[in-house]
Motif scaffolding. Structure first.
Motif, PDB file in Angstrom:
ATOM      1  N   THR A  47      17.777  11.235 -15.818  1.00 33.64           N
ATOM      2  CA  THR A  47      17.686  12.636 -16.222  1.00 33.64           C
ATOM      3  C   THR A  47      17.024  12.713 -17.590  1.00 33.64           C
ATOM      4  OG1 THR A  47      19.733  13.137 -15.051  1.00 33.64           O
ATOM      5  CG2 THR A  47      19.023  14.732 -16.707  1.00 33.64           C
ATOM      6  N   TYR A  48      16.104  13.633 -17.734  1.00 33.60           N
ATOM      7  CA  TYR A  48      15.537  13.920 -19.057  1.00 33.60           C
ATOM      8  C   TYR A  48      15.717  15.404 -19.310  1.00 33.60           C
ATOM      9  CZ  TYR A  48      13.214  12.945 -23.335  1.00 33.60           C
ATOM     10  OH  TYR A  48      12.976  12.749 -24.668  1.00 33.60           O
ATOM     11  N   THR A  49      16.368  15.731 -20.422  1.00 37.61           N
ATOM     12  CA  THR A  49      16.643  17.103 -20.802  1.00 37.61           C
ATOM     13  C   THR A  49      15.869  17.430 -22.070  1.00 37.61           C
ATOM     14  OG1 THR A  49      18.856  16.918 -19.872  1.00 37.61           O
ATOM     15  CG2 THR A  49      18.476  18.741 -21.388  1.00 37.61           C
ATOM     16  N   GLY A  50      15.175  18.551 -22.059  1.00 37.74           N
ATOM     17  CA  GLY A  50      14.412  18.963 -23.231  1.00 37.74           C
ATOM     18  C   GLY A  50      14.279  20.464 -23.260  1.00 37.74           C
ATOM     19  N   PRO A  54       7.993  22.530 -18.232  1.00 38.12           N
ATOM     20  CA  PRO A  54       8.558  21.456 -17.413  1.00 38.12           C
ATOM     21  C   PRO A  54       7.693  20.193 -17.338  1.00 38.12           C
ATOM     22  CG  PRO A  54       8.707  23.545 -16.258  1.00 38.12           C
ATOM     23  CD  PRO A  54       7.880  23.785 -17.485  1.00 38.12           C
ATOM     24  N   GLY A  55       6.362  20.317 -17.448  1.00 36.50           N
ATOM     25  CA  GLY A  55       5.470  19.164 -17.300  1.00 36.50           C
ATOM     26  C   GLY A  55       5.752  18.017 -18.261  1.00 36.50           C
ATOM     27  N   PRO A  56       5.777  18.268 -19.568  1.00 38.59           N
ATOM     28  CA  PRO A  56       6.056  17.183 -20.512  1.00 38.59           C
ATOM     29  C   PRO A  56       7.440  16.567 -20.320  1.00 38.59           C
ATOM     30  CG  PRO A  56       5.049  19.026 -21.655  1.00 38.59           C
ATOM     31  CD  PRO A  56       5.346  19.490 -20.263  1.00 38.59           C
ATOM     32  N   VAL A  57       8.428  17.368 -19.952  1.00 42.59           N
ATOM     33  CA  VAL A  57       9.778  16.843 -19.727  1.00 42.59           C
ATOM     34  C   VAL A  57       9.774  15.943 -18.492  1.00 42.59           C
ATOM     35  CG1 VAL A  57      12.172  17.480 -19.214  1.00 42.59           C
ATOM     36  CG2 VAL A  57      10.876  18.773 -20.911  1.00 42.59           C
ATOM     37  N   GLN A  81      14.085  11.303  -4.815  1.00 43.57           N
ATOM     38  CA  GLN A  81      14.408  12.728  -4.961  1.00 43.57           C
ATOM     39  C   GLN A  81      14.044  13.173  -6.364  1.00 43.57           C
ATOM     40  OE1 GLN A  81      18.336  13.891  -3.794  1.00 43.57           O
ATOM     41  NE2 GLN A  81      18.251  12.782  -1.868  1.00 43.57           N
ATOM     42  N   ARG A  82      13.663  14.438  -6.463  1.00 41.92           N
ATOM     43  CA  ARG A  82      13.258  14.991  -7.764  1.00 41.92           C
ATOM     44  C   ARG A  82      13.778  16.417  -7.871  1.00 41.92           C
ATOM     45  NH1 ARG A  82       8.232  14.032 -10.744  1.00 41.92           N
ATOM     46  NH2 ARG A  82       7.752  12.651  -9.025  1.00 41.92           N
ATOM     47  N   TYR A  83      14.396  16.728  -8.996  1.00 44.25           N
ATOM     48  CA  TYR A  83      14.887  18.076  -9.284  1.00 44.25           C
ATOM     49  C   TYR A  83      14.321  18.488 -10.629  1.00 44.25           C
ATOM     50  CZ  TYR A  83      18.362  16.288  -6.003  1.00 44.25           C
ATOM     51  OH  TYR A  83      18.975  15.701  -4.931  1.00 44.25           O
ATOM     52  N   ILE A  84      13.686  19.647 -10.655  1.00 42.09           N
ATOM     53  CA  ILE A  84      13.140  20.166 -11.905  1.00 42.09           C
ATOM     54  C   ILE A  84      13.790  21.515 -12.154  1.00 42.09           C
ATOM     55  CG2 ILE A  84      11.085  20.992 -13.112  1.00 42.09           C
ATOM     56  CD1 ILE A  84       9.485  18.927 -11.513  1.00 42.09           C
ATOM     57  N   ASP A  85      14.369  21.665 -13.332  1.00 47.15           N
ATOM     58  CA  ASP A  85      15.025  22.911 -13.704  1.00 47.15           C
ATOM     59  C   ASP A  85      14.305  23.467 -14.922  1.00 47.15           C
ATOM     60  OD1 ASP A  85      16.749  25.021 -14.027  1.00 47.15           O
ATOM     61  OD2 ASP A  85      18.313  23.832 -14.994  1.00 47.15           O
ATOM     62  N   GLY A  86      13.528  24.492 -14.712  1.00 46.76           N
ATOM     63  CA  GLY A  86      12.791  25.117 -15.803  1.00 46.76           C
ATOM     64  C   GLY A  86      11.720  26.024 -15.241  1.00 46.76           C
ATOM     65  N   ARG A  87      11.437  27.094 -15.928  1.00 47.46           N
ATOM     66  CA  ARG A  87      10.421  28.038 -15.488  1.00 47.46           C
ATOM     67  C   ARG A  87       9.055  27.593 -16.007  1.00 47.46           C
ATOM     68  NH1 ARG A  87      13.565  31.575 -18.591  1.00 47.46           N
ATOM     69  NH2 ARG A  87      11.619  32.030 -19.626  1.00 47.46           N
ATOM     70  N   PRO A  88       7.975  27.973 -15.292  1.00 45.52           N
ATOM     71  CA  PRO A  88       6.633  27.639 -15.782  1.00 45.52           C
ATOM     72  C   PRO A  88       6.356  28.197 -17.173  1.00 45.52           C
ATOM     73  CG  PRO A  88       6.519  28.394 -13.522  1.00 45.52           C
ATOM     74  CD  PRO A  88       7.938  28.603 -13.984  1.00 45.52           C
ATOM     75  N   SER A 128      10.656  35.287 -27.425  1.00 48.69           N
ATOM     76  CA  SER A 128      11.579  34.252 -26.951  1.00 48.69           C
ATOM     77  C   SER A 128      11.061  32.873 -27.326  1.00 48.69           C
ATOM     78  CB  SER A 128      11.759  34.348 -25.442  1.00 48.69           C
ATOM     79  OG  SER A 128      10.545  34.059 -24.787  1.00 48.69           O
ATOM     80  N   GLY A 129      11.977  32.017 -27.641  1.00 47.53           N
ATOM     81  CA  GLY A 129      11.625  30.641 -27.935  1.00 47.53           C
ATOM     82  C   GLY A 129      11.624  29.816 -26.665  1.00 47.53           C
ATOM     83  N   PRO A 130      11.294  28.554 -26.785  1.00 48.24           N
ATOM     84  CA  PRO A 130      11.298  27.678 -25.619  1.00 48.24           C
ATOM     85  C   PRO A 130      12.687  27.615 -24.985  1.00 48.24           C
ATOM     86  CG  PRO A 130      10.212  26.631 -27.472  1.00 48.24           C
ATOM     87  CD  PRO A 130      10.860  27.870 -27.988  1.00 48.24           C
ATOM     88  N   SER A 131      12.725  27.578 -23.669  1.00 49.22           N
ATOM     89  CA  SER A 131      14.008  27.522 -22.983  1.00 49.22           C
ATOM     90  C   SER A 131      14.271  26.106 -22.459  1.00 49.22           C
ATOM     91  CB  SER A 131      14.054  28.555 -21.860  1.00 49.22           C
ATOM     92  OG  SER A 131      12.972  28.392 -20.987  1.00 49.22           O
ATOM     93  N   PRO A 132      15.531  25.793 -22.173  1.00 48.62           N
ATOM     94  CA  PRO A 132      15.890  24.451 -21.704  1.00 48.62           C
ATOM     95  C   PRO A 132      15.200  24.099 -20.388  1.00 48.62           C
ATOM     96  CG  PRO A 132      17.844  25.706 -22.303  1.00 48.62           C
ATOM     97  CD  PRO A 132      16.697  26.659 -22.323  1.00 48.62           C
ATOM     98  N   THR A 133      14.824  22.856 -20.275  1.00 48.76           N
ATOM     99  CA  THR A 133      14.172  22.313 -19.088  1.00 48.76           C
ATOM    100  C   THR A 133      14.745  20.926 -18.839  1.00 48.76           C
ATOM    101  OG1 THR A 133      12.139  23.437 -19.708  1.00 48.76           O
ATOM    102  CG2 THR A 133      11.933  21.715 -18.090  1.00 48.76           C
ATOM    103  N   SER A 134      14.914  20.565 -17.580  1.00 49.14           N
ATOM    104  CA  SER A 134      15.361  19.203 -17.280  1.00 49.14           C
ATOM    105  C   SER A 134      14.719  18.712 -15.999  1.00 49.14           C
ATOM    106  CB  SER A 134      16.888  19.124 -17.178  1.00 49.14           C
ATOM    107  OG  SER A 134      17.336  19.873 -16.079  1.00 49.14           O
ATOM    108  N   THR A 135      14.566  17.418 -15.911  1.00 51.80           N
ATOM    109  CA  THR A 135      14.077  16.761 -14.702  1.00 51.80           C
ATOM    110  C   THR A 135      15.051  15.657 -14.354  1.00 51.80           C
ATOM    111  OG1 THR A 135      11.763  17.218 -15.204  1.00 51.80           O
ATOM    112  CG2 THR A 135      12.192  15.398 -13.700  1.00 51.80           C
ATOM    113  N   VAL A 136      15.450  15.611 -13.085  1.00 50.26           N
ATOM    114  CA  VAL A 136      16.332  14.565 -12.577  1.00 50.26           C
ATOM    115  C   VAL A 136      15.562  13.817 -11.504  1.00 50.26           C
ATOM    116  CG1 VAL A 136      18.521  14.041 -11.443  1.00 50.26           C
ATOM    117  CG2 VAL A 136      18.369  15.972 -13.033  1.00 50.26           C
TER     118      VAL A 136
END
Length: 166
Positions: A47-50, A54-57, A81-88, A128-136
């Motif tokens: 998991t990487y959380t940033g 979403p691309g750089p994360v 498997q891949r899960y991406i949580d974050g808006r473009p 708005s500032g950057p919002s949380p993004t994660s990739t699993v």
């Protein structure tokens, strides 16, 4: 006017403060960085959380999977498997918005009838500032010739190509 400008500048300054932290392990719940969990002897969940796009994360999650593969003595990994949580638009910034509204009314007041209509246009800015993004990633590690199926990566190539982004 000056007060509004000062508030806008302050909001933009705070939004700019939230950025993707330097590459490294996650430090505490809700922090940025990588974490991994062994599922089987040759399978891991990385998991990487940033914050931000979403691309750089996702790239940093692949980098961590490559490093983990090499640390465990393997040559390649397959993303099963891949899960991406974050808006473009997770990078944040100033986003203008426009709205248009119409209304009408009519009635009676005493012995008089009345009717009216109105139209309005509103313009707003979202600071708005950057919002949380994660990739699993769930990955299976392998040695020797790469499997000829699925989403398979050479760990050394991934590390060489993505370590400059960390």
């Amino acid at each position: 006017m000056i007060r509004t400008l000062a508030i806008a500048v302050s909001a933009m300054s705070l939004a700019a403060c939230a950025s993707l932290a330097p590459y490294g392990p996650q430090r505490g719940p809700g922090g940025q960085g990588f974490s991994e969990q062994r599922i089987e002897s040759d399978r891991f969940r990385v998991t990487y959380t940033g914050v931000g796009a979403p691309g750089p994360v996702a790239d940093l999650a692949l980098l961590r999977a490559a490093e983990l593969t090499l640390e465990q003595g393997y040559d390649w990994f397959e993303v099963t498997q891949r899960y991406i949580d974050g808006r473009p638009d997770s990078a944040g910034g100033v986003r203008p918005s426009v709205s248009v509204g119409f209304g009408s009314s009519s009635g009676r007041y005493g012995g008089y009838r009345y009717s009216g209509s109105s139209a309005g246009i509103g313009v707003g800015l979202n600071f708005s500032g950057p919002s949380p993004t994660s990739t699993v990633l769930e990955v299976r590690l392998g040695r020797g010739p790469q499997a000829d199926q699925g989403e398979v990566y050479d760990a050394r190539d991934v590390r060489a190509n993505l370590s400059g982004r960390a």
